[in-house]
Design an enzyme around this catalytic site. Structure first.
Site, mmCIF file in Angstrom:
data_model
loop_
_atom_site.group_PDB
_atom_site.id
_atom_site.type_symbol
_atom_site.label_atom_id
_atom_site.label_comp_id
_atom_site.label_asym_id
_atom_site.label_seq_id
_atom_site.Cartn_x
_atom_site.Cartn_y
_atom_site.Cartn_z
ATOM 1 N N CYS A 88 3.998 0.801 -1.302
ATOM 2 C CA CYS A 88 3.614 -0.603 -0.277
ATOM 3 C C CYS A 88 4.635 -0.777 0.661
ATOM 4 O O CYS A 88 4.496 -1.381 1.708
ATOM 5 C CB CYS A 88 3.155 -1.490 -1.214
ATOM 6 S SG CYS A 88 4.393 -2.006 -2.481
ATOM 7 N N LYS A 97 -6.696 -3.964 -16.075
ATOM 8 C CA LYS A 97 -7.552 -2.789 -15.791
ATOM 9 C C LYS A 97 -6.685 -2.024 -14.476
ATOM 10 O O LYS A 97 -6.529 -2.428 -13.458
ATOM 11 C CB LYS A 97 -8.683 -3.578 -14.984
ATOM 12 C CG LYS A 97 -9.759 -2.338 -14.759
ATOM 13 C CD LYS A 97 -10.715 -2.674 -13.489
ATOM 14 C CE LYS A 97 -10.221 -1.927 -12.206
ATOM 15 N NZ LYS A 97 -10.073 -0.483 -12.332
ATOM 16 N N GLU A 113 -0.461 -9.000 -4.443
ATOM 17 C CA GLU A 113 0.732 -8.201 -3.753
ATOM 18 C C GLU A 113 -0.269 -7.266 -3.158
ATOM 19 O O GLU A 113 -0.659 -6.255 -3.779
ATOM 20 C CB GLU A 113 1.459 -7.594 -4.962
ATOM 21 C CG GLU A 113 2.198 -8.591 -5.849
ATOM 22 C CD GLU A 113 3.229 -8.304 -6.942
ATOM 23 O OE1 GLU A 113 2.954 -7.159 -7.277
ATOM 24 O OE2 GLU A 113 3.751 -8.949 -7.566
ATOM 25 N N GLU A 133 -2.225 0.004 7.949
ATOM 26 C CA GLU A 133 -1.660 0.665 6.858
ATOM 27 C C GLU A 133 -2.446 1.921 6.538
ATOM 28 O O GLU A 133 -3.610 1.874 6.540
ATOM 29 C CB GLU A 133 -1.571 -0.491 5.463
ATOM 30 C CG GLU A 133 -0.771 0.585 4.545
ATOM 31 C CD GLU A 133 -0.845 -0.314 3.131
ATOM 32 O OE1 GLU A 133 -2.022 -0.709 2.839
ATOM 33 O OE2 GLU A 133 -0.116 -0.593 2.607
#
Ligand code: NAD
Length: 490
Positions: free
Chosen positions: A289, A181, A256, A387
């Protein structure tokens, strides 16, 4: 768009799901928009639990035959997919750039070749995978790497096809079947991958692709009793929700997640190299990331470092990602830009200083956010701890190694860290104390597929890469066989 086919920069992309070797439409669709200029690219099938169930059923039905396929044949098919990726490299690059706004030149030269490499690498690694038999009191122990079953793979938009295939390739190599997905902000290249895999001869149902909006289709996938592995790349809040959804069935997870990684610049570093490493953190408009978004610089060189950094970063050309000369393109979506700007404006309101950027690019408008560097930020402030996932860096100073390590480790994340120093012994001391899944010394983003990859703390659960990927995607089995004629016990 004609029927279910969208034409993106001249490339036909099917907007439906790919389930059991067939294209499947949904009753509803969602709109996919290009971050380059806000133009509508496609109306994409908006899947629900119905399509999720159908895809898992297709993956389950295809599993026994695929699991029984020899390693050599699986490897051959993965190489055939890699050939297909290479054949359609230009199509993939141009479609991905329109879909997520990342630079066309890096899609052409770096990202899409890496997509092909993902398939080749795991195909080859599979053929060497093994563990020597060993003996226990004359009994032979044989370790086998059995396929686990249908895997659900859920991926983000910042490097869509690269991150998807980094999971698809080892999952298929291991003998599993897959339901992929992709993210709703960049759904197109996953659909092209389905075409490529089918053309390469991958049997029906071995790779399925479903489209949809987050939890609307995701919950049905992650809570499904027939799913044997879930590998997810994305944000921490989504990971927590997926973990809760997968908990009743105890489905193993690989997560992750995000980061707030530091770049430590010591006074003994090659300062030009350190500046280059720091400016590189604006790549992909900061939507990486692993990006080292916290610059931690030894006080004695901080002024000079900042001067050289601002001079270099000011020269980055911002604009259309299809243009070869562009260094930084748009961010993905207006919601993401609003989020980025929210972080920056709150930081400025609480005393931070923008020595570079500090808002959207007024000339380009839309989703183009100016590369930003903030100083005068407190360690416990939101801008240092959370973040941002945009082109926003902070700069703090330190006076000694202990302080540098303490600042570096003081967030809830632990994805990566980079150290710039001219002193090898210091590098060894400091890297040993850093909490991170990957640490680079005097370099950045050097990633070998055989290395373990993942995050510590809230940056992730588990490691993938090389043998670690097969550890996750396989059920390891130890078979102990008694010597011929053995009549005893134990
Ligand atoms: P996100 O968590 O919003 O979405 C990621 C994917 O999860 C999308 O496909 C989305 O549709 C799906 N999703 C959302 N809710 C779901 C649910 N309840 N069930 C199942 N699926 C669901 O993340 P994002 O904004 O797309 O990506 C950015 C994040 O990804 C950042 O935090 C970034 O650091 C992280 N990231 C991590 C890595 C890594 O390797 N560690 C790599 C790239 C990006």
């Amino acid at each position: 768009m004609t029927g279910h086919i969208a034409t993106v920069a001249g490339v036909a992309v099917d907007t439906r799901h790919w389930i059991g070797g067939r294209r499947v439409a949904s009753a509803a669709t969602f709109t996919d928009v290009s971050p380059i200029d806000g133009s509508v690219l496609a109306e994409i099938a908006r899947g629900t639990a119905v399509e999720a169930d159908a895809a898992v059923a297709a993956a389950k039905a295809a599993f026994p035959a695929w699991a029984a396929t020899s390693r050599e044949e699986r490897a051959r098919l993965l190489h055939a997919i890699a050939d297909g990726v290479e054949k359609r490299l230009e199509d993939l690059a141009i479609v991905e750039t329109h879909d997520n706004g990342a630079l066309l030149r890096s899609h052409r030269r770096g990202v899409m070749p890496r997509v092909a490499h993902n398939f080749r690498f795991f195909a080859d690694w599979l053929l060497d995978l093994g563990h020597d038999d060993f003996e226990t009191r004359g009994h032979t122990n044989h370790v086998s790497w059995d396929p686990a079953g249908p895997c659900v793979l859920i991926t983000p938009w910042n490097a869509p096809l690269m991150l998807a295939t980094w999971k698809v390739a080892p999952a298929l190599a291991a003998g599993n079947t897959v339901v992929l997905k992709p993210a709703e902000w960049s759904p197109l290249t996953a659909s092209l991958l389905a075409d490529i895999a089918a053309a390469a001869g991958l049997p029906d149902g071995v790779l399925n692709v479903v489209q949809g909006l987050g939890a609307e289709i995701g919950d049905a996938l992650t809570s499904h009793n027939d799913v044997r592995r879930i590998s997810f790349t994305g944000s921490v809040p989504t990971a927590a929700r997926i973990a809760a959804s997968a908990a009743p069935a105890l489905t193993p997870l690989s997560l992750e997640l995000g980061g707030k990684s530091p770049l430590l610049v010591f006074a003994d570093a090659d300062l030009d190299l350190a500046v280059d490493l720091a400016v590189e953190q604006y790549d992909n408009a900061g939507q990486v990331c692993l990006a080292a978004t916290r610059l931690l610089v030894e006080e004695s060189v901080a002024e000079e470092f900042t001067r050289r950094f601002v001079a270099k970063a000011s020269g980055i050309r911002q604009g259309d990602p299809r243009d070869e000369a562009t260094g930084i393109g748009p961010n993905i979506h207006e919601r993401q830009v609003a989020k980025i700007d929210g972080f920056v404006q709150r930081a400025l309101a609480s005393g931070a200083r923008a020595v570079l950027g500090g808002g959207p690019n007024a000339e380009l408008g839309g989703l183009y956010y100016r590369p930003t560097l903030l100083t005068d930020v407190a360690q416990d402030s939101e801008i240092v701890q959370e973040e941002v996932f945009g082109p926003v860096l902070t700069l703090q100073t330190f006076t000694n190694e202990d302080e540098a390590v303490a600042l570096a480790n003081d967030t809830r994340f632990g994805l990566a860290a980079t150290v710039a120093t001219g002193d090898r012994e210091r590098a060894e001391r400091v890297t040993a104390r850093l909490v991170a899944g990957t640490v680079w010394v005097n370099c950045f983003f050097v990633r070998d597929l055989q290395a373990p990859f993942g995050g510590s703390r809230q940056s992730g659960v588990g490691r993938e890469g090389g043998t670690w990927s097969f550890d996750f995607y396989c059920d390891l089995k130890n078979t102990v066989t008694a010597p011929t004629g053995w009549a005893g016990r134990g």
